[in-house]
Write a protein that holds these residues in place. Sequence first.
Motif, PDB file in Angstrom:
ATOM      1  N   THR A   2       0.932  -0.826  -0.084  1.00 46.00           N
ATOM      2  CA  THR A   2      -0.027  -0.078   0.036  1.00 46.00           C
ATOM      3  C   THR A   2       0.848   1.369   0.189  1.00 46.00           C
ATOM      4  O   THR A   2       1.918   1.424   0.742  1.00 46.00           O
ATOM      5  CB  THR A   2      -0.961  -0.044   1.098  1.00 46.00           C
ATOM      6  N   VAL A   3       0.206   2.234  -0.791  1.00 50.01           N
ATOM      7  CA  VAL A   3       1.205   3.627  -0.827  1.00 50.01           C
ATOM      8  C   VAL A   3       0.312   4.618  -0.860  1.00 50.01           C
ATOM      9  O   VAL A   3      -1.064   4.503  -1.074  1.00 50.01           O
ATOM     10  CB  VAL A   3       1.952   3.485  -2.193  1.00 50.01           C
ATOM     11  N   ASP A   4       0.815   5.907  -0.661  1.00 51.70           N
ATOM     12  CA  ASP A   4       0.101   6.993  -0.735  1.00 51.70           C
ATOM     13  C   ASP A   4      -0.096   7.547  -2.167  1.00 51.70           C
ATOM     14  O   ASP A   4       0.802   7.326  -2.691  1.00 51.70           O
ATOM     15  CB  ASP A   4       0.599   8.147   0.073  1.00 51.70           C
ATOM     16  N   ALA A   5      -1.474   7.587  -2.535  1.00 55.82           N
ATOM     17  CA  ALA A   5      -1.728   7.977  -4.062  1.00 55.82           C
ATOM     18  C   ALA A   5      -2.716   8.920  -3.996  1.00 55.82           C
ATOM     19  O   ALA A   5      -3.715   8.852  -3.042  1.00 55.82           O
ATOM     20  CB  ALA A   5      -1.741   6.771  -4.803  1.00 55.82           C
ATOM     21  N   TRP A   6      -3.119   9.598  -5.332  1.00 56.80           N
ATOM     22  CA  TRP A   6      -4.393  10.145  -5.683  1.00 56.80           C
ATOM     23  C   TRP A   6      -5.017   9.891  -6.897  1.00 56.80           C
ATOM     24  O   TRP A   6      -4.120   9.428  -7.792  1.00 56.80           O
ATOM     25  CB  TRP A   6      -4.289  11.724  -5.607  1.00 56.80           C
ATOM     26  N   ARG A   7      -6.235  10.104  -7.293  1.00 55.50           N
ATOM     27  CA  ARG A   7      -6.704  10.105  -8.581  1.00 55.50           C
ATOM     28  C   ARG A   7      -7.103  11.226  -9.242  1.00 55.50           C
ATOM     29  O   ARG A   7      -7.233  11.509 -10.266  1.00 55.50           O
ATOM     30  CB  ARG A   7      -7.873   9.349  -8.508  1.00 55.50           C
ATOM     31  N   THR A   8      -7.442  12.306  -8.224  1.00 49.45           N
ATOM     32  CA  THR A   8      -8.078  13.446  -8.737  1.00 49.45           C
ATOM     33  C   THR A   8      -7.183  14.724  -7.876  1.00 49.45           C
ATOM     34  O   THR A   8      -6.492  14.478  -7.020  1.00 49.45           O
ATOM     35  CB  THR A   8      -9.465  13.898  -8.174  1.00 49.45           C
TER      36      THR A   8
ATOM     37  N   ALA B  57      -8.463  17.131  -6.017  1.00 46.74           N
ATOM     38  CA  ALA B  57      -8.990  17.328  -4.750  1.00 46.74           C
ATOM     39  C   ALA B  57      -8.369  16.247  -3.808  1.00 46.74           C
ATOM     40  O   ALA B  57      -8.077  16.538  -2.900  1.00 46.74           O
ATOM     41  CB  ALA B  57     -10.440  17.027  -4.670  1.00 46.74           C
ATOM     42  N   GLU B  58      -8.134  14.912  -4.247  1.00 46.59           N
ATOM     43  CA  GLU B  58      -7.515  13.824  -3.391  1.00 46.59           C
ATOM     44  C   GLU B  58      -5.960  14.159  -3.125  1.00 46.59           C
ATOM     45  O   GLU B  58      -5.688  14.180  -2.140  1.00 46.59           O
ATOM     46  CB  GLU B  58      -7.666  12.669  -4.331  1.00 46.59           C
ATOM     47  N   LYS B  59      -5.331  14.766  -4.116  1.00 44.33           N
ATOM     48  CA  LYS B  59      -3.930  15.369  -4.058  1.00 44.33           C
ATOM     49  C   LYS B  59      -3.690  16.275  -3.040  1.00 44.33           C
ATOM     50  O   LYS B  59      -3.034  16.340  -2.090  1.00 44.33           O
ATOM     51  CB  LYS B  59      -3.391  15.637  -5.445  1.00 44.33           C
ATOM     52  N   GLU B  60      -4.799  17.222  -3.020  1.00 44.74           N
ATOM     53  CA  GLU B  60      -4.679  18.328  -2.107  1.00 44.74           C
ATOM     54  C   GLU B  60      -4.929  17.909  -0.666  1.00 44.74           C
ATOM     55  O   GLU B  60      -4.187  18.423   0.073  1.00 44.74           O
ATOM     56  CB  GLU B  60      -5.863  19.315  -2.480  1.00 44.74           C
ATOM     57  N   ARG B  61      -5.767  16.961  -0.583  1.00 39.69           N
ATOM     58  CA  ARG B  61      -6.189  16.394   0.769  1.00 39.69           C
ATOM     59  C   ARG B  61      -4.919  15.642   1.344  1.00 39.69           C
ATOM     60  O   ARG B  61      -4.570  15.651   2.261  1.00 39.69           O
ATOM     61  CB  ARG B  61      -7.470  15.423   0.718  1.00 39.69           C
ATOM     62  N   LEU B  62      -4.470  14.750   0.373  1.00 37.70           N
ATOM     63  CA  LEU B  62      -3.152  13.862   0.809  1.00 37.70           C
ATOM     64  C   LEU B  62      -2.042  14.983   1.307  1.00 37.70           C
ATOM     65  O   LEU B  62      -1.524  14.855   2.207  1.00 37.70           O
ATOM     66  CB  LEU B  62      -2.894  13.227  -0.425  1.00 37.70           C
ATOM     67  N   GLU B  63      -1.710  15.895   0.322  1.00 31.94           N
ATOM     68  CA  GLU B  63      -0.884  16.875   0.860  1.00 31.94           C
ATOM     69  C   GLU B  63      -0.854  17.521   2.200  1.00 31.94           C
ATOM     70  O   GLU B  63      -0.134  18.050   2.806  1.00 31.94           O
ATOM     71  CB  GLU B  63      -0.486  17.640  -0.496  1.00 31.94           C
ATOM     72  N   ARG B  64      -2.232  17.578   2.532  1.00 39.10           N
ATOM     73  CA  ARG B  64      -2.501  18.246   3.809  1.00 39.10           C
ATOM     74  C   ARG B  64      -2.183  17.648   5.076  1.00 39.10           C
ATOM     75  O   ARG B  64      -1.929  17.873   6.204  1.00 39.10           O
ATOM     76  CB  ARG B  64      -4.133  18.866   3.770  1.00 39.10           C
ATOM     77  N   TRP B  65      -2.463  16.065   4.919  1.00 35.32           N
ATOM     78  CA  TRP B  65      -2.111  15.454   6.175  1.00 35.32           C
ATOM     79  C   TRP B  65      -0.929  14.285   5.763  1.00 35.32           C
ATOM     80  O   TRP B  65      -0.398  13.841   6.969  1.00 35.32           O
ATOM     81  CB  TRP B  65      -3.309  14.506   6.309  1.00 35.32           C
ATOM     82  N   VAL B  66      -0.317  14.363   5.017  1.00 35.13           N
ATOM     83  CA  VAL B  66       0.812  13.297   4.745  1.00 35.13           C
ATOM     84  C   VAL B  66       1.771  13.748   5.608  1.00 35.13           C
ATOM     85  O   VAL B  66       2.499  14.990   5.851  1.00 35.13           O
ATOM     86  CB  VAL B  66       1.373  13.209   3.261  1.00 35.13           C
TER      87      VAL B  66
ATOM     88  N   TYR C 161       5.050  10.205  -3.197  1.00 33.63           N
ATOM     89  CA  TYR C 161       3.476  10.004  -3.272  1.00 33.63           C
ATOM     90  C   TYR C 161       3.458  10.459  -4.609  1.00 33.63           C
ATOM     91  O   TYR C 161       3.886  11.429  -5.128  1.00 33.63           O
ATOM     92  CB  TYR C 161       2.725  10.477  -2.031  1.00 33.63           C
ATOM     93  N   MET C 162       2.384   9.622  -5.210  1.00 37.06           N
ATOM     94  CA  MET C 162       2.181  10.353  -6.602  1.00 37.06           C
ATOM     95  C   MET C 162       0.675   9.847  -7.196  1.00 37.06           C
ATOM     96  O   MET C 162       0.003   9.109  -6.448  1.00 37.06           O
ATOM     97  CB  MET C 162       3.269   9.816  -7.556  1.00 37.06           C
ATOM     98  N   HIS C 163       0.446  10.069  -8.324  1.00 31.47           N
ATOM     99  CA  HIS C 163      -0.840   9.594  -8.761  1.00 31.47           C
ATOM    100  C   HIS C 163      -0.902   8.098  -9.135  1.00 31.47           C
ATOM    101  O   HIS C 163      -0.107   7.793  -9.420  1.00 31.47           O
ATOM    102  CB  HIS C 163      -1.128  10.260 -10.312  1.00 31.47           C
ATOM    103  N   VAL C 164      -1.913   7.700  -8.742  1.00 31.06           N
ATOM    104  CA  VAL C 164      -2.159   6.062  -9.128  1.00 31.06           C
ATOM    105  C   VAL C 164      -1.586   5.574 -10.327  1.00 31.06           C
ATOM    106  O   VAL C 164      -0.788   4.567 -10.397  1.00 31.06           O
ATOM    107  CB  VAL C 164      -3.749   5.756  -8.913  1.00 31.06           C
ATOM    108  N   ASP C 165      -1.792   6.140 -11.590  1.00 36.12           N
ATOM    109  CA  ASP C 165      -0.991   5.796 -12.693  1.00 36.12           C
ATOM    110  C   ASP C 165       0.408   5.852 -12.703  1.00 36.12           C
ATOM    111  O   ASP C 165       1.012   4.926 -13.205  1.00 36.12           O
ATOM    112  CB  ASP C 165      -1.663   6.756 -13.931  1.00 36.12           C
ATOM    113  N   ASP C 166       0.973   6.613 -12.259  1.00 38.33           N
ATOM    114  CA  ASP C 166       2.358   6.661 -11.849  1.00 38.33           C
ATOM    115  C   ASP C 166       2.935   5.563 -11.003  1.00 38.33           C
ATOM    116  O   ASP C 166       3.869   4.956 -11.390  1.00 38.33           O
ATOM    117  CB  ASP C 166       2.796   8.093 -11.274  1.00 38.33           C
ATOM    118  N   TRP C 167       2.092   5.397  -9.927  1.00 34.19           N
ATOM    119  CA  TRP C 167       2.536   4.163  -9.283  1.00 34.19           C
ATOM    120  C   TRP C 167       2.329   2.915  -9.976  1.00 34.19           C
ATOM    121  O   TRP C 167       3.243   1.897  -9.744  1.00 34.19           O
ATOM    122  CB  TRP C 167       1.452   3.923  -7.943  1.00 34.19           C
ATOM    123  N   VAL C 168       1.364   2.634 -10.956  1.00 36.52           N
ATOM    124  CA  VAL C 168       0.975   1.493 -11.736  1.00 36.52           C
ATOM    125  C   VAL C 168       2.228   1.429 -12.525  1.00 36.52           C
ATOM    126  O   VAL C 168       2.950   0.416 -12.584  1.00 36.52           O
ATOM    127  CB  VAL C 168       0.026   1.433 -12.242  1.00 36.52           C
TER     128      VAL C 168
END
Length: 147
Positions: free
Chosen positions: A110-116, A118-127, A133-140
């Motif tokens: 499991t890793v920290d990732a986002w799809r949108t 808004a999800e990126k903004e939320r992640l960057e507030r609490w990470v 950490y990166m977009h789901v497609d980049d993790w893939v």
Amino acid sequence: MRHIAEHYKLSKDVRILDVGRAKGFMLHDFKQLMPEATIAGIDISQYAYDNALESVKPFLRVGDAKSLPFEDDSFDLVLGLSTVHNLPINECKAALGEIARVSSEHAFVTVDAWRTDAEKERLERWVITAKTYMHVDDWVKLFGQTG
């Protein structure tokens, strides 16, 4: 652990490695569920080892995810829950490659990732600890590059 065992159709004598195992709670639960399982855990933290559950402490060691001290294909299932993303990108790649190397069949990471945005903004507030950490497609893509 029961859901993981059912999902991967694990045999009763499965070999499981937990990378970033902290104090060994998950390995303890696996051993309770599957007493014949071979378990191992590795974590960079000496503190986590010193304070690990006594029931699994003999199966734990202090070590680095970027250089796992196990033979190729040593485990049927390798777990890396919220661990590798705490490393800088190059070290993260090395750790993912190591997880692939020691796994003979399954790896669950499991890793920290986002799809949108808004999800990126939320992640960057609490990470707090994640360095990669990166977009789901980049993790893939990264998972494909590292096996």
